[in-house]
Design a protein around this motif. Structure first.
Motif, PDB file in Angstrom:
ATOM      1  N   GLU A 193       0.845  -1.177   0.000  1.00 16.18           N
ATOM      2  CA  GLU A 193       0.000   0.000   0.000  1.00 16.18           C
ATOM      3  C   GLU A 193       0.887   1.234   0.000  1.00 16.18           C
ATOM      4  N   THR A 194       0.633   2.124  -0.945  1.00 13.07           N
ATOM      5  CA  THR A 194       1.393   3.367  -1.041  1.00 13.07           C
ATOM      6  C   THR A 194       0.468   4.544  -0.726  1.00 13.07           C
ATOM      7  N   GLN A 195       0.988   5.745  -0.870  1.00 12.76           N
ATOM      8  CA  GLN A 195       0.188   6.948  -0.611  1.00 12.76           C
ATOM      9  C   GLN A 195      -0.990   7.069  -1.581  1.00 12.76           C
ATOM     10  N   LYS A 196      -0.798   6.584  -2.817  1.00 17.41           N
ATOM     11  CA  LYS A 196      -1.811   6.776  -3.852  1.00 17.41           C
ATOM     12  C   LYS A 196      -2.574   5.508  -4.239  1.00 17.41           C
ATOM     13  N   ALA A 197      -1.991   4.334  -3.956  1.00 19.99           N
ATOM     14  CA  ALA A 197      -2.606   3.110  -4.470  1.00 19.99           C
ATOM     15  C   ALA A 197      -2.453   1.940  -3.506  1.00 19.99           C
ATOM     16  N   ILE A 198      -3.339   0.977  -3.696  1.00 20.00           N
ATOM     17  CA  ILE A 198      -3.268  -0.303  -3.002  1.00 20.00           C
ATOM     18  C   ILE A 198      -3.035  -1.349  -4.076  1.00 20.00           C
ATOM     19  N   GLU A 199      -1.930  -2.074  -3.982  1.00 20.53           N
ATOM     20  CA  GLU A 199      -1.602  -3.087  -4.980  1.00 20.53           C
ATOM     21  C   GLU A 199      -2.035  -4.456  -4.476  1.00 20.53           C
ATOM     22  N   LEU A 200      -2.870  -5.103  -5.278  1.00 21.51           N
ATOM     23  CA  LEU A 200      -3.332  -6.451  -4.977  1.00 21.51           C
ATOM     24  C   LEU A 200      -2.667  -7.416  -5.943  1.00 21.51           C
ATOM     25  N   GLN A 201      -2.326  -8.575  -5.437  1.00 17.70           N
ATOM     26  CA  GLN A 201      -1.666  -9.576  -6.260  1.00 17.70           C
ATOM     27  C   GLN A 201      -2.537 -10.820  -6.335  1.00 17.70           C
ATOM     28  N   ILE A 202      -2.676 -11.333  -7.547  1.00 15.89           N
ATOM     29  CA  ILE A 202      -3.402 -12.586  -7.748  1.00 15.89           C
ATOM     30  C   ILE A 202      -2.395 -13.715  -7.617  1.00 15.89           C
ATOM     31  N   VAL A 203      -2.641 -14.595  -6.656  1.00 14.96           N
ATOM     32  CA  VAL A 203      -1.737 -15.705  -6.371  1.00 14.96           C
ATOM     33  C   VAL A 203      -2.323 -16.963  -7.006  1.00 14.96           C
ATOM     34  N   LYS A 204      -1.562 -17.569  -7.904  1.00 19.38           N
ATOM     35  CA  LYS A 204      -2.028 -18.785  -8.576  1.00 19.38           C
ATOM     36  C   LYS A 204      -1.500 -20.005  -7.845  1.00 19.38           C
ATOM     37  N   GLN A 205      -2.376 -20.987  -7.688  1.00 21.00           N
ATOM     38  CA  GLN A 205      -2.033 -22.231  -7.031  1.00 21.00           C
ATOM     39  C   GLN A 205      -2.461 -23.380  -7.925  1.00 21.00           C
ATOM     40  N   THR A 206      -1.648 -24.416  -7.982  1.00 21.07           N
ATOM     41  CA  THR A 206      -2.000 -25.611  -8.733  1.00 21.07           C
ATOM     42  C   THR A 206      -2.274 -26.725  -7.749  1.00 21.07           C
ATOM     43  N   THR A 207      -3.406 -27.359  -7.906  1.00 26.50           N
ATOM     44  CA  THR A 207      -3.767 -28.467  -7.030  1.00 26.50           C
ATOM     45  C   THR A 207      -3.857 -29.740  -7.860  1.00 26.50           C
ATOM     46  N   LYS A 208      -3.595 -30.858  -7.216  1.00 23.40           N
ATOM     47  CA  LYS A 208      -3.699 -32.136  -7.921  1.00 23.40           C
ATOM     48  C   LYS A 208      -5.158 -32.541  -8.007  1.00 23.40           C
ATOM     49  N   SER A 209      -5.584 -32.855  -9.212  1.00 25.12           N
ATOM     50  CA  SER A 209      -6.963 -33.265  -9.420  1.00 25.12           C
ATOM     51  C   SER A 209      -7.003 -34.246 -10.584  1.00 25.12           C
ATOM     52  N   ASP A 210      -7.785 -35.298 -10.432  1.00 23.56           N
ATOM     53  CA  ASP A 210      -7.944 -36.281 -11.500  1.00 23.56           C
ATOM     54  C   ASP A 210      -9.009 -35.837 -12.496  1.00 23.56           C
ATOM     55  N   SER A 211      -9.711 -34.779 -12.171  1.00 23.77           N
ATOM     56  CA  SER A 211     -10.801 -34.309 -13.011  1.00 23.77           C
ATOM     57  C   SER A 211     -10.269 -33.405 -14.122  1.00 23.77           C
ATOM     58  N   ASN A 212     -10.818 -33.579 -15.304  1.00 22.81           N
ATOM     59  CA  ASN A 212     -10.505 -32.702 -16.430  1.00 22.81           C
ATOM     60  C   ASN A 212     -11.675 -31.777 -16.735  1.00 22.81           C
ATOM     61  N   ALA A 213     -12.495 -31.530 -15.723  1.00 24.21           N
ATOM     62  CA  ALA A 213     -13.673 -30.684 -15.901  1.00 24.21           C
ATOM     63  C   ALA A 213     -13.253 -29.255 -16.216  1.00 24.21           C
ATOM     64  N   LEU A 214     -13.971 -28.643 -17.125  1.00 21.62           N
ATOM     65  CA  LEU A 214     -13.723 -27.252 -17.494  1.00 21.62           C
ATOM     66  C   LEU A 214     -14.577 -26.357 -16.596  1.00 21.62           C
ATOM     67  N   VAL A 215     -13.939 -25.469 -15.870  1.00 20.88           N
ATOM     68  CA  VAL A 215     -14.637 -24.582 -14.939  1.00 20.88           C
ATOM     69  C   VAL A 215     -14.278 -23.132 -15.244  1.00 20.88           C
ATOM     70  N   SER A 216     -15.076 -22.221 -14.744  1.00 15.81           N
ATOM     71  CA  SER A 216     -14.760 -20.781 -14.841  1.00 15.81           C
ATOM     72  C   SER A 216     -15.030 -20.161 -13.462  1.00 15.81           C
ATOM     73  N   PRO A 217     -14.136 -20.412 -12.499  1.00 16.49           N
ATOM     74  CA  PRO A 217     -14.387 -20.006 -11.118  1.00 16.49           C
ATOM     75  C   PRO A 217     -14.311 -18.504 -10.893  1.00 16.49           C
ATOM     76  N   PHE A 218     -14.951 -18.088  -9.807  1.00 20.11           N
ATOM     77  CA  PHE A 218     -14.874 -16.697  -9.374  1.00 20.11           C
ATOM     78  C   PHE A 218     -14.847 -16.661  -7.853  1.00 20.11           C
ATOM     79  N   LYS A 219     -14.276 -15.570  -7.330  1.00 16.45           N
ATOM     80  CA  LYS A 219     -14.242 -15.335  -5.896  1.00 16.45           C
ATOM     81  C   LYS A 219     -14.626 -13.888  -5.644  1.00 16.45           C
ATOM     82  N   VAL A 220     -15.421 -13.669  -4.602  1.00 18.65           N
ATOM     83  CA  VAL A 220     -15.856 -12.327  -4.226  1.00 18.65           C
ATOM     84  C   VAL A 220     -15.210 -11.996  -2.885  1.00 18.65           C
ATOM     85  N   TYR A 221     -14.459 -10.897  -2.862  1.00 17.09           N
ATOM     86  CA  TYR A 221     -13.773 -10.439  -1.658  1.00 17.09           C
ATOM     87  C   TYR A 221     -14.362  -9.120  -1.197  1.00 17.09           C
TER      88      TYR A 221
END
Length: 147
Positions: free
Chosen positions: A106-134
């Motif tokens: 956080e600076t005087q003029k802006a708040i910088e948010l970072q998108i953190v990517k994580q890979t999880t092990k999954s046997d599924s090949n399902a196609l998804v389009s996830p979203f998160k609300v913060y």
């Protein structure tokens, strides 16, 4: 009489314990992000980050999501005079990927948010389009996303 006294003492200590527990569970107001909702279908094909500052925009977003759902996801109650909502849509991908959001700096003029990517092990090949609300405390500073 003895039982009544014990019962009163129990209620006094029980109420105090609940108040302390509530204080621990409340999020810190020091620019913390709070995850409100996450789901695997946003209806968006490409990744997109949305900052919502009013109820009309929030209702519009949830109307797109709930278009094919019965019952739909309830729209979160938000006080836009105190907080802003940040929606991270990941776009379509295989279910093994996931993202999170954190405050980078956080600076005087802006708040910088970072998108953190994580890979999880999954046997599924399902196609998804996830979203998160913060939920994020309202600030006059510009909100910037860093990758």
């Amino acid at each position: 009489m003895k039982n009544t006294l014990l019962l009163l003492l129990f209620f006094c200590f029980a109420c105090k314990g609940q108040k302390e527990m509530l204080k621990k569970e409340l999020p810190n107001k020091n620019n913390d992000l709070t995850l409100l909702i996450e789901d695997n279908y946003s209806g968006l094909n490409t990744a997109e980050n949305i900052i919502i500052r009013d109820q009309k925009t929030l209702d519009s977003f949830f109307s797109k999501i709930n278009r094919t759902r019965k019952p739909g996801i309830p729209v979160p109650k938000t006080n836009f005079s105190e907080e802003v909502l940040i929606i991270v849509c990941e776009g379509e991908h295989v279910q093994s990927k996931s993202t999170g959001l954190e405050v980078l700096k956080e600076t005087q003029k802006a708040i910088e948010l970072q998108i953190v990517k994580q890979t999880t092990k999954s046997d599924s090949n399902a196609l998804v389009s996830p979203f998160k609300v913060y939920k994020f405390p309202l600030s006059k500073k510009e909100i910037v996303f860093k990758k």
